[in-house]
Each structure stands twice: as structure tokens, then as C-alpha cells.
Write a protein that holds these residues in place. Structure first.
Motif, PDB file in Angstrom:
ATOM      1  N   LEU A   1       0.820  -1.210   0.000  1.00 21.37           N
ATOM      2  CA  LEU A   1       0.000   0.000   0.000  1.00 21.37           C
ATOM      3  C   LEU A   1       0.854   1.260   0.000  1.00 21.37           C
ATOM      4  O   LEU A   1       0.510   2.262  -0.630  1.00 21.37           O
ATOM      5  CB  LEU A   1      -0.955  -0.010   1.196  1.00 21.37           C
ATOM      6  N   THR A   2       1.994   1.220   0.677  1.00 23.00           N
ATOM      7  CA  THR A   2       2.900   2.368   0.652  1.00 23.00           C
ATOM      8  C   THR A   2       3.405   2.606  -0.760  1.00 23.00           C
ATOM      9  O   THR A   2       3.467   3.745  -1.231  1.00 23.00           O
ATOM     10  CB  THR A   2       4.084   2.152   1.612  1.00 23.00           C
ATOM     11  N   LYS A   3       3.756   1.537  -1.459  1.00 23.30           N
ATOM     12  CA  LYS A   3       4.209   1.675  -2.844  1.00 23.30           C
ATOM     13  C   LYS A   3       3.125   2.245  -3.743  1.00 23.30           C
ATOM     14  O   LYS A   3       3.402   2.943  -4.719  1.00 23.30           O
ATOM     15  CB  LYS A   3       4.678   0.309  -3.378  1.00 23.30           C
ATOM     16  N   LEU A   4       1.860   1.936  -3.420  1.00 28.09           N
ATOM     17  CA  LEU A   4       0.729   2.448  -4.203  1.00 28.09           C
ATOM     18  C   LEU A   4       0.341   3.871  -3.825  1.00 28.09           C
ATOM     19  O   LEU A   4      -0.557   4.450  -4.418  1.00 28.09           O
ATOM     20  CB  LEU A   4      -0.481   1.528  -4.024  1.00 28.09           C
ATOM     21  N   GLY A   5       1.021   4.426  -2.818  1.00 32.69           N
ATOM     22  CA  GLY A   5       0.736   5.797  -2.421  1.00 32.69           C
ATOM     23  C   GLY A   5      -0.274   5.925  -1.307  1.00 32.69           C
ATOM     24  O   GLY A   5      -0.806   7.020  -1.077  1.00 32.69           O
ATOM     25  N   TYR A   6      -0.543   4.821  -0.588  1.00 29.52           N
ATOM     26  CA  TYR A   6      -1.507   4.840   0.513  1.00 29.52           C
ATOM     27  C   TYR A   6      -0.851   4.272   1.777  1.00 29.52           C
ATOM     28  O   TYR A   6      -1.018   3.109   2.108  1.00 29.52           O
ATOM     29  CB  TYR A   6      -2.748   4.031   0.142  1.00 29.52           C
TER      30      TYR A   6
ATOM     31  N   GLU B   1      11.263   3.698   1.808  1.00 28.03           N
ATOM     32  CA  GLU B   1       9.841   3.342   1.922  1.00 28.03           C
ATOM     33  C   GLU B   1       9.647   2.056   2.717  1.00 28.03           C
ATOM     34  O   GLU B   1       8.676   1.923   3.466  1.00 28.03           O
ATOM     35  CB  GLU B   1       9.204   3.188   0.533  1.00 28.03           C
ATOM     36  N   ASP B   2      10.565   1.094   2.562  1.00 34.34           N
ATOM     37  CA  ASP B   2      10.435  -0.167   3.289  1.00 34.34           C
ATOM     38  C   ASP B   2      10.711   0.017   4.775  1.00 34.34           C
ATOM     39  O   ASP B   2      10.094  -0.648   5.615  1.00 34.34           O
ATOM     40  CB  ASP B   2      11.380  -1.222   2.693  1.00 34.34           C
ATOM     41  N   VAL B   3      11.648   0.897   5.113  1.00 37.50           N
ATOM     42  CA  VAL B   3      11.856   1.227   6.529  1.00 37.50           C
ATOM     43  C   VAL B   3      10.570   1.819   7.092  1.00 37.50           C
ATOM     44  O   VAL B   3      10.109   1.454   8.178  1.00 37.50           O
ATOM     45  CB  VAL B   3      13.031   2.214   6.702  1.00 37.50           C
ATOM     46  N   PHE B   4       9.965   2.741   6.335  1.00 36.46           N
ATOM     47  CA  PHE B   4       8.728   3.402   6.763  1.00 36.46           C
ATOM     48  C   PHE B   4       7.614   2.390   7.008  1.00 36.46           C
ATOM     49  O   PHE B   4       6.934   2.423   8.036  1.00 36.46           O
ATOM     50  CB  PHE B   4       8.302   4.404   5.675  1.00 36.46           C
ATOM     51  N   SER B   5       7.412   1.473   6.077  1.00 36.86           N
ATOM     52  CA  SER B   5       6.255   0.578   6.168  1.00 36.86           C
ATOM     53  C   SER B   5       6.494  -0.607   7.098  1.00 36.86           C
ATOM     54  O   SER B   5       5.565  -1.080   7.749  1.00 36.86           O
ATOM     55  CB  SER B   5       5.857   0.064   4.775  1.00 36.86           C
TER      56      SER B   5
END
Length: 575
Positions: free
Chosen positions: A154-159, A350-354
Motif C-alpha cells: 500500500l505504501t508503494k501504491l501511495g496509501y 519506503e520499506d523502513v517506513f512501512s
């Protein structure tokens, strides 16, 4: 809005922000801008920042509101803020928290008040394996096993998903911090900002425990102590992953010294020792060890050896890809990332974030410097020409070899000699990338060289001699980039590095940031660069990190004639 030439920012339609560095409010403006924008270029007079979805989500996760960002930009932008930029910022900030993970009874739900968005997400083919039954218009059941993978997608999709689901307590281990009276010889008390960082991780004060996320603080700010305080707050079995064996031993010493845990409760899990205790400290290297690229990872089962209630990722910017995959499977365990910089050379922020969590707290380096908690550092670049022979070889070589020729420029030895005389009374480190170069410098100076080939115990002996003042100079390879506690190092001379690595710049600067025991809290960070080469080009990228933290960066050309003014300037700074 009318043009106001006294303002320092130009906000452009592509979400970039130009920032004039000679503005009288430079430092005040910079400190706010870096909370929601990333520095991408730093020429002398005009820096370029970019506002990205991830920079906005991290700001939102840390409690910064859209209104605060827009009022700031409108107050400092020469030409106002384009409507398209405000619209995009509003859209991305609003998306953080639009989707949440929550527990309802024994089930895990993905929920949203925006029924249209939830419906669109449910229709995406790439997510079908993660989503189960609908629960009305505002929720859908998901498998707990897919908690991390779904957040990642979902993070990769912008959500980005706000994860408010419960965490397991894990195995109960009572942990208490020692008070400043427990160790009369080493008084200990959390500093205000350290307590704030732990509170941000646990989100004390709003009635809801968070228990996942990243804390960003400079080297020397006491990230280990913050991790230990988080352990005491959680009072559970804890797995700590860190960068090397030196760091493992430092964690163990600090834990035993600053808590009521005993030595037999704290285990080391490394190449030499395999102890699984209520508190276990392991290296990233051992976690990713395998016999061959086709084999399974030999020690990844450590994630399941005990009922861990907390996993601490020290130097989270170094987290290897296999550990990311394991982390996606353990989202019900509290996760704390510690780092001096969120920059990753592989672009996996982004992976650290999610998977580990968003940035929950960040302390400005210059703020800690102003309060005396870390050393005041002057950053200086010295540019050295190549010899005629080296210049001819450089011109005839490929790009990779050119970088190495520039890095190993023999002309740097003259600069090193000058700097060692200039700082004869200070504790000094020479740091470099290439072992051949470092061996030549060691032979030239007579100082010992620490590299990855040296046995750990031999390294420790040299570190201890340096700490005791018996060694005024150490030469270190990249093995000393991470988690080496040398509090009295006052001068670092960087002779070569890993291309444009801002991450490495942060770690090397960190070697001299710790407050000095002699009370003189000033240090100098030199970088010796081969002039008009690829090394100079990459140095511009490395400087980005220093500028992000507010450091002034002076550049000078090397001449054999030693300038008395330079000598006086540096000596005055250190005194």
C-alpha cells in the motif's frame, strides 16, 4: 501574492524548493524545511529541496500538520506557493492515516472512513491475496500474517497505512534503569531529549501506545541509551540487531551498567558466540549468513527463538534486504529503529517506513551542539592536484579506476603531514576506503591501522590505547564507520570514501561528535579531495548530509606554502 525579494524560498510547480543560503534567517528556515522536504543539491549559494510523498508522510507521522507546512511556505516564499503544490501536499498529507490497521476482537481489519478509497483498494489485483472478507463499507478483514506485506504494498501504491493494531507483550522480563545513585562513579539519568524520544516511540500522553517507528538522532546523542530506556519501558524479551561485534559488546556493556539486568540475562549472538538470552544482541552479518547463495539463511530462526516483545534495529539505515523480509512477518512485535540518518544508499526508505515504522522523532544535530550534548564541528575540504603522471593515468582509465586513482592520490600525504603537525596535541583519526592507501599512510606515519582483517580483540586493544591517550593517532578503514565509541577523537581526516555516500559521511562525522572528556568540545572534520576529478564530483553528494544538518563547509585549495592564517584559524577554533 506580491513578490517579496527579502524572502529566501522559491517554491516551484515540480515540488522543488530553492533556498538562498545567505539569508539572515537561514538556520531557522532550514530547521523547519527539513522536517518535510529532502535536500537534493547544495551548491554554495542556492540549495534545492524536494517535497516528496515520503517526506510528507514522515512529517505527518511525527505530528506535523498540513497547515503548519503551508503557513511556513507562504511566510518564506518569494512568489507565494503554487496552487498545484498546495493541492499535492494536501492530498499526500491527508493520505497518512486515511487507511488504518485495527483489531476488532480477535480479527485484524484494514479500515477507512473513505469508502470510495477502500473500494478502489479492494479492487486491485495485486492486493487480492492479502484481503479477506468485507466488514461493511468501511472495513475489510486481513490475515495477521499479511500485516507487513500489505503495508509495504500500500505504501508503494501511495496509501501509507497507520498501524494501530495491537502488539504482543512477549515474554515478560522486568527491566529497571539504574538511577544516578546506583552507580556513584558513573551517574546516569536520561536527558530531556532522550526521554522525549522514548515517549514518541510509545506515544505517551494520548492514551494510545504506538510501539513501532524510527528515532533519528546524531552519533554521540545516546541512541543506545534511548534503546535501553525503551526496553525498560516495555519490560519484555528484546532482540537487538546491530552492525558489528564491536557494537554488540558496547550494547552489552551499556545494558549491564545502566539497568538491573545481570550478565547471564544478556546474550551475544555473533560468529564466535551463540547465546540466546532474555536480551539478545546479534549482528546483521550473522542474520544474513548462508553457505551459498542457494542456501537458506542459517540464523534467521533467531526471530522466533523466544517470544520477543521488542526488536531494536540499531543503524536501521543498514538493514539488509533479507532482514526486511523477516521483519514483514513479525509485525505484531514492537519494532524500534535507531539511526543518525534515514538515507539509504539502496533507496529503500519506503520499506523502513512501512515495515519498521515511520519517523517518530528527530533531533536536530545543531540543536544538540548548541546545548553542548555533542561536539561543535568545523567541516573543511582540501583539494589537492594530481601529479602529472597520475593525471596521464587518470585520463587513460575507465570511470571506476579514475575514482580510485583520485582517492589514492599520493599528493594527499603532504596534506596529512601538515594536518598532523597542525593538530599535534589532539587525538586524531585518519579514515579511508582503500587498504593499500591506508597501509602506505600507516607506514609513512608509524601509526597502527585497524581494518576488517584485524582480530576483534586486537582492535579493542588499540581502541582502548587511543581512549587512554597513549595513541594520539589511529588509521581506520570503513570497519570503524559504525558504532565505535572514541569520545576524545577531536580530528578526523577523511582520505577516501564510497563514492557519494551521504550515509558514510554521517557515520564518519559521528566518530568525532562525542563530547570530549577534557571539556574542550570542538572538533574538525577534514576531507582531502583530488582536484578536478570524479572524487570532487562525488564529494558534492556527500556534502549534502553535512548541509542537511546545518554544518558550514569550507573549501580550500592545497598549496605547499603553509598559510599562517589557516594555522591560527584552526588553533583558535580548537581552543
Amino acid at each position: 501574492m506580491k513578490w517579496d525579494p527579502t524572502r529566501p524560498l522559491i517554491v516551484q510547480n515540480d515540488m522543488s524548493v530553492l533556498f538562498e543560503t545567505n539569508h539572515p534567517d537561514y538556520e531557522t528556515v532550514r530547521q523547519t524545511l527539513v522536517k518535510f522536504a529532502d535536500l537534493v543539491k547544495s551548491p554554495e549559494h542556492l540549495h534545492t529541496y524536494r517535497i516528496t510523498p515520503l517526506s510528507l508522510w514522515n512529517a505527518a507521522a511525527g505530528g506535523m500538520r498540513f497547515a503548519e507546512m503551508t503557513v511556513f511556505l507562504q511566510n518564506y516564499a518569494k512568489f507565494g506557493v503554487p496552487t498545484a503544490v498546495l493541492s499535492s501536499m494536501r492530498k499526500y498529507v491527508k493520505r497518512y492515516g486515511l487507511l488504518r490497521m485495527e483489531n476488532v476482537g480477535d480479527e485484524l481489519y484494514l479500515v477507512s472512513e473513505d469508502t470510495v478509497v477502500l473500494k478502489e483498494i479492494c479492487a486491485l489485483d495485486s492486493l487480492q491475496s492479502y484481503l479477506h472478507d468485507r466488514r461493511g463499507d468501511r472495513a475489510i478483514a486481513i490475515s495477521p500474517a499479511h500485516r507487513g506485506h500489505l503495508k509495504q504494498e500500500l505504501t508503494k501504491l501511495g496509501y501509507p497505512v497507520e498501524d494501530a493494531a495491537a502488539y504482543r507483550q512477549g515474554e515478560y522480563v522486568p527491566i529497571s534503569l539504574c538511577s544516578d545513585t546506583d552507580h556513584a562513579d558513573k551517574p546516569f539519568q536520561l536527558r530531556d531529549y532522550q526521554k522525549q524520544a522514548v515517549d514518541a516511540f510509545e506515544r505517551i500522553g494520548d492514551g494510545r501506545s504506538i510501539g513501532s517507528g524510527v528515532l533519528v538522532l546524531p552519533c554521540g546523542a545516546g541512541k543506545t541509551i534511548i534503546g535501553i530506556a525503551a526496553m525498560a519501558r516495555c519490560s519484555c524479551a528484546t532482540l537487538i540487531l546491530t552492525s558489528n561485534v564491536t557494537s554488540v559488546r558496547q550494547w552489552k556493556r551499556e545494558i549491564i551498567e545502566k539497568t538491573d539486568l545481570t550478565e547471564d540475562q544478556v546474550g551475544e549472538y555473533s560468529g564466535a558466540v551463540k547465546e540466546v538470552r532474555p536480551i539478545t544482541i546479534a549482528t546483521y552479518q550473522i542474520m544474513t549468513h548462508r553457505g551459498s547463495k542457494d542456501d537458506q539463511f542459517s540464523h534467521m530462526q533467531l526471530f522466533h527463538e523466544r517470544e520477543w516483545g521488542l526488536i531494536i534495529y540499531d543503524e536501521v539505515h543498514l538493514l539488509p534486504a533479507p532482514v526486511f523480509r523477516a521483519t514483514a512477518d513479525i509485525q505484531a512485535t514492537k519494532r524500534l529503529g535507531l539511526t543518525a540518518t534515514l538515507i539509504r544508499e539502496d533507496g529503500r526508505e519506503e520499506d523502513v517506513f512501512s515495515l519498521v515504522g515511520p519517523r517518530r522523532y528527530e533531533m536536530a544535530w545543531k540543536e544538540l551542539e548548541a546545548k553542548g550534548w555533542i561536539a561543535t564541528v568545523a567541516c573543511k575540504e582540501i583539494r589537492v592536484p594530481l601529479s602529472t603522471a597520475d593525471r596521464d593515468q587518470y585520463a587513460a582509465s575507465g570511470a571506476r579506476q579514475q575514482f580510485r586513482i583520485a582517492g589514492e592520490n599520493a599528493g594527499k600525504l603532504d596534506v596529512i603531514d601538515h594536518l598532523l603537525k597542525l593538530h599535534a596535541k589532539e587525538q586524531k583519526l585518519i579514515i579511508g576506503q582503500y587498504l593499500d592507501q591506508l597501509e602506505r599512510i600507516a607506514a609513512h606515519t608509524g601509526a597502527p591501522l585497524i581494518s576488517g582483517e584485524m582480530a576483534h580483540d586486537d582492535r579493542e586493544k588499540l581502541y582502548q590505547q587511543f581512549k587512554a591517550g597513549r595513541l594520539p593517532l589511529l588509521i581506520v578503514s570503513k570497519v570503524a564507520n559504525f558504532a565505535v565509541d572514541l569520545p576524545d577523537a577531536a580530528v578526523a581526516i577523511q582520505v577516501s570514501g564510497s563514492y557519494g555516500s551521504r550515509q558514510e559521511e554521517a557515520q564518519r562525522l559521528g566518530r568525532i561528535l562525542r563530547p570530549k572528556r577534557n571539556g574542550e568540545n570542538a572538533a574538525v572534520f577534514y576531507t582531502i579531495i583530488s582536484e578536478d576529478t570524479k572524487e570532487q564530483d562525488f564529494a558534492l553528494k556527500r556534502q549534502l548530509f553535512l548541509v542537511e544538518q546545518g554544518y558550514q563547509y569550507s573549501i580550500s585549495a592545497w598549496t605547499e606554502q603553509i598559510q599562517e592564517g589557516e594555522r591560527d584559524e584552526v588553533r583558535a577554533y580548537l581552543s
